[in-house]
Design a protein around this motif. Structure first.
Motif, PDB file in Angstrom:
ATOM      1  N   ASP A 248     -43.593  33.694  26.339  1.00 53.98           N
ATOM      2  CA  ASP A 248     -42.597  32.965  27.132  1.00 53.98           C
ATOM      3  C   ASP A 248     -41.217  33.101  26.486  1.00 53.98           C
ATOM      4  OD1 ASP A 248     -41.373  31.305  28.971  1.00 53.98           O
ATOM      5  OD2 ASP A 248     -42.280  29.461  28.217  1.00 53.98           O
TER       6      ASP A 248
ATOM      7  N   GLN B  68     -49.494  35.593  32.810  1.00 59.58           N
ATOM      8  CA  GLN B  68     -48.957  35.456  34.156  1.00 59.58           C
ATOM      9  C   GLN B  68     -48.233  34.121  34.264  1.00 59.58           C
ATOM     10  OE1 GLN B  68     -51.917  34.881  37.231  1.00 59.58           O
ATOM     11  NE2 GLN B  68     -50.657  35.909  38.764  1.00 59.58           N
ATOM     12  N   TYR B  69     -47.029  34.142  34.851  1.00 65.28           N
ATOM     13  CA  TYR B  69     -46.253  32.925  35.042  1.00 65.28           C
ATOM     14  C   TYR B  69     -46.680  32.248  36.348  1.00 65.28           C
ATOM     15  CZ  TYR B  69     -43.444  35.192  31.462  1.00 65.28           C
ATOM     16  OH  TYR B  69     -43.043  35.807  30.304  1.00 65.28           O
ATOM     17  N   VAL B  70     -46.904  30.953  36.255  1.00 60.92           N
ATOM     18  CA  VAL B  70     -47.390  30.194  37.403  1.00 60.92           C
ATOM     19  C   VAL B  70     -46.468  28.988  37.611  1.00 60.92           C
ATOM     20  CG1 VAL B  70     -49.314  28.912  38.391  1.00 60.92           C
ATOM     21  CG2 VAL B  70     -49.758  30.893  36.914  1.00 60.92           C
ATOM     22  N   ASP B  71     -45.869  28.880  38.807  1.00 61.30           N
ATOM     23  CA  ASP B  71     -44.982  27.764  39.108  1.00 61.30           C
ATOM     24  C   ASP B  71     -45.763  26.459  39.198  1.00 61.30           C
ATOM     25  OD1 ASP B  71     -42.730  29.389  39.260  1.00 61.30           O
ATOM     26  OD2 ASP B  71     -43.024  29.802  41.389  1.00 61.30           O
ATOM     27  N   VAL B  72     -45.131  25.388  38.698  1.00 56.23           N
ATOM     28  CA  VAL B  72     -45.707  24.051  38.806  1.00 56.23           C
ATOM     29  C   VAL B  72     -44.647  23.125  39.389  1.00 56.23           C
ATOM     30  CG1 VAL B  72     -47.316  24.388  36.894  1.00 56.23           C
ATOM     31  CG2 VAL B  72     -45.036  23.473  36.428  1.00 56.23           C
TER      32      VAL B  72
ATOM     33  N   GLU C  65     -40.677  23.831  37.070  1.00 56.86           N
ATOM     34  CA  GLU C  65     -41.106  24.418  35.806  1.00 56.86           C
ATOM     35  C   GLU C  65     -42.193  25.463  36.066  1.00 56.86           C
ATOM     36  OE1 GLU C  65     -40.014  23.937  32.663  1.00 56.86           O
ATOM     37  OE2 GLU C  65     -38.395  22.723  33.504  1.00 56.86           O
ATOM     38  N   TYR C  66     -42.699  26.050  35.003  1.00 55.71           N
ATOM     39  CA  TYR C  66     -43.798  26.998  35.141  1.00 55.71           C
ATOM     40  C   TYR C  66     -44.670  26.931  33.891  1.00 55.71           C
ATOM     41  CZ  TYR C  66     -40.931  30.024  32.109  1.00 55.71           C
ATOM     42  OH  TYR C  66     -40.176  30.526  31.078  1.00 55.71           O
ATOM     43  N   GLN C  67     -45.907  27.310  34.074  1.00 52.74           N
ATOM     44  CA  GLN C  67     -46.834  27.479  32.971  1.00 52.74           C
ATOM     45  C   GLN C  67     -47.160  28.964  32.838  1.00 52.74           C
ATOM     46  OE1 GLN C  67     -48.104  25.347  30.697  1.00 52.74           O
ATOM     47  NE2 GLN C  67     -46.875  23.659  31.510  1.00 52.74           N
ATOM     48  N   VAL C  68     -47.822  29.319  31.767  1.00 53.91           N
ATOM     49  CA  VAL C  68     -48.194  30.713  31.546  1.00 53.91           C
ATOM     50  C   VAL C  68     -49.707  30.782  31.329  1.00 53.91           C
ATOM     51  CG1 VAL C  68     -47.740  32.821  30.265  1.00 53.91           C
ATOM     52  CG2 VAL C  68     -45.964  31.065  30.404  1.00 53.91           C
TER      53      VAL C  68
END
Length: 226
Positions: free
Chosen positions: A133, A175-179, A183-186
């Motif tokens: 990140d 992989q980046y994942v929107d929350v 924000e986003y998590q990985v």
């Protein structure tokens, strides 16, 4: 007399003749099965001894497996490469500072691994957290994060393009994942890779191995050190 028939003694009509192979006693079948199983296990043990002569707990890399260099900015803000740590045994983990569970749990377990080593070997074992990140993980934040778990732990931040190439070389996915909240998590691979003091990749442990059995992981580290 018709083929396949015989006449019963004492007269009477013809009865079928059994042409099937004679039946083995069940004890002979059981003995044969046991022999085959034993032979199979012996073959597996010989294969494991050949491919994993140190009887390591993790999954062993074949000799000569390349170790792609990792090169970027260290937690101290200075240039840092994995090759700079040559001479030490390095546990490489790809993660990120906003990680809610896998990363802190793994780093805490790796510190338990270090503490389980003989005192003379602890300084030669280094945990290296490679950020997946780089947009959010800064050297200052990385320094605070890794030093919380171990005074000797290191952190490494690679530019995005270099990170993609390095991850591919190590077989790491992320992989980046929107929350919610913008924000986003990985989502990322959670294995830990052990690199020996010559720079060779030796073994990879999965998340459960590192976090549930750090004593056994420490035995792997010590075996590789020797």
């Amino acid at each position: 007399m018709a083929d396949g028939l015989r006449t019963a003694e004492g007269g009477g009509g013809p009865v079928p003749v059994d042409h099937s192979p004679p039946r083995r006693p069940w004890t002979r079948s059981l003995a044969l099965a046991a022999t085959l199983v034993s032979a199979g296990l012996a073959g597996l043990l010989l294969y494991d001894r050949f491919t994993n002569p140190l009887a390591l707990y993790g999954s062993v890399y074949p000799p000569g497996t390349p170790t792609p260099d990792l090169r970027g900015t260290g937690e101290d803000g200075r240039p840092l490469a994995l090759s700079d740590l040559r001479g030490k045994t390095v546990a490489v983990f790809f993660g990120f500072l906003h990680c809610p569970n896998y990363c802190p749990t793994t780093l805490a377990a790796l510190e338990r691994v270090r503490q389980a080593l003989p005192e003379r070997d602890r300084a030669q074992f280094v945990t290296l957290l490679v950020s997946v990140d780089p947009k959010r993980d800064t050297p200052a934040l990385m320094n605070e994060y890794v030093s919380y778990f171990s005074a000797g732990a290191r952190g490494l931040i690679l530019p995005e393009a270099a990170l993609r190439a390095a991850a591919a070389g190590w077989g790491v996915g992320y992989q980046y994942v929107d929350v919610e909240g913008g924000e986003y998590q990985v989502n990322h691979t959670t294995g830990t890779y052990l690199v020996d003091r010559t720079g060779a990749r030796r073994v990879v442990w999965d998340y459960s191995q590192v976090t549930t059995n750090p004593q056994r992981v420490a035995q792997d580290v010590q075996a590789v050190m020797e």
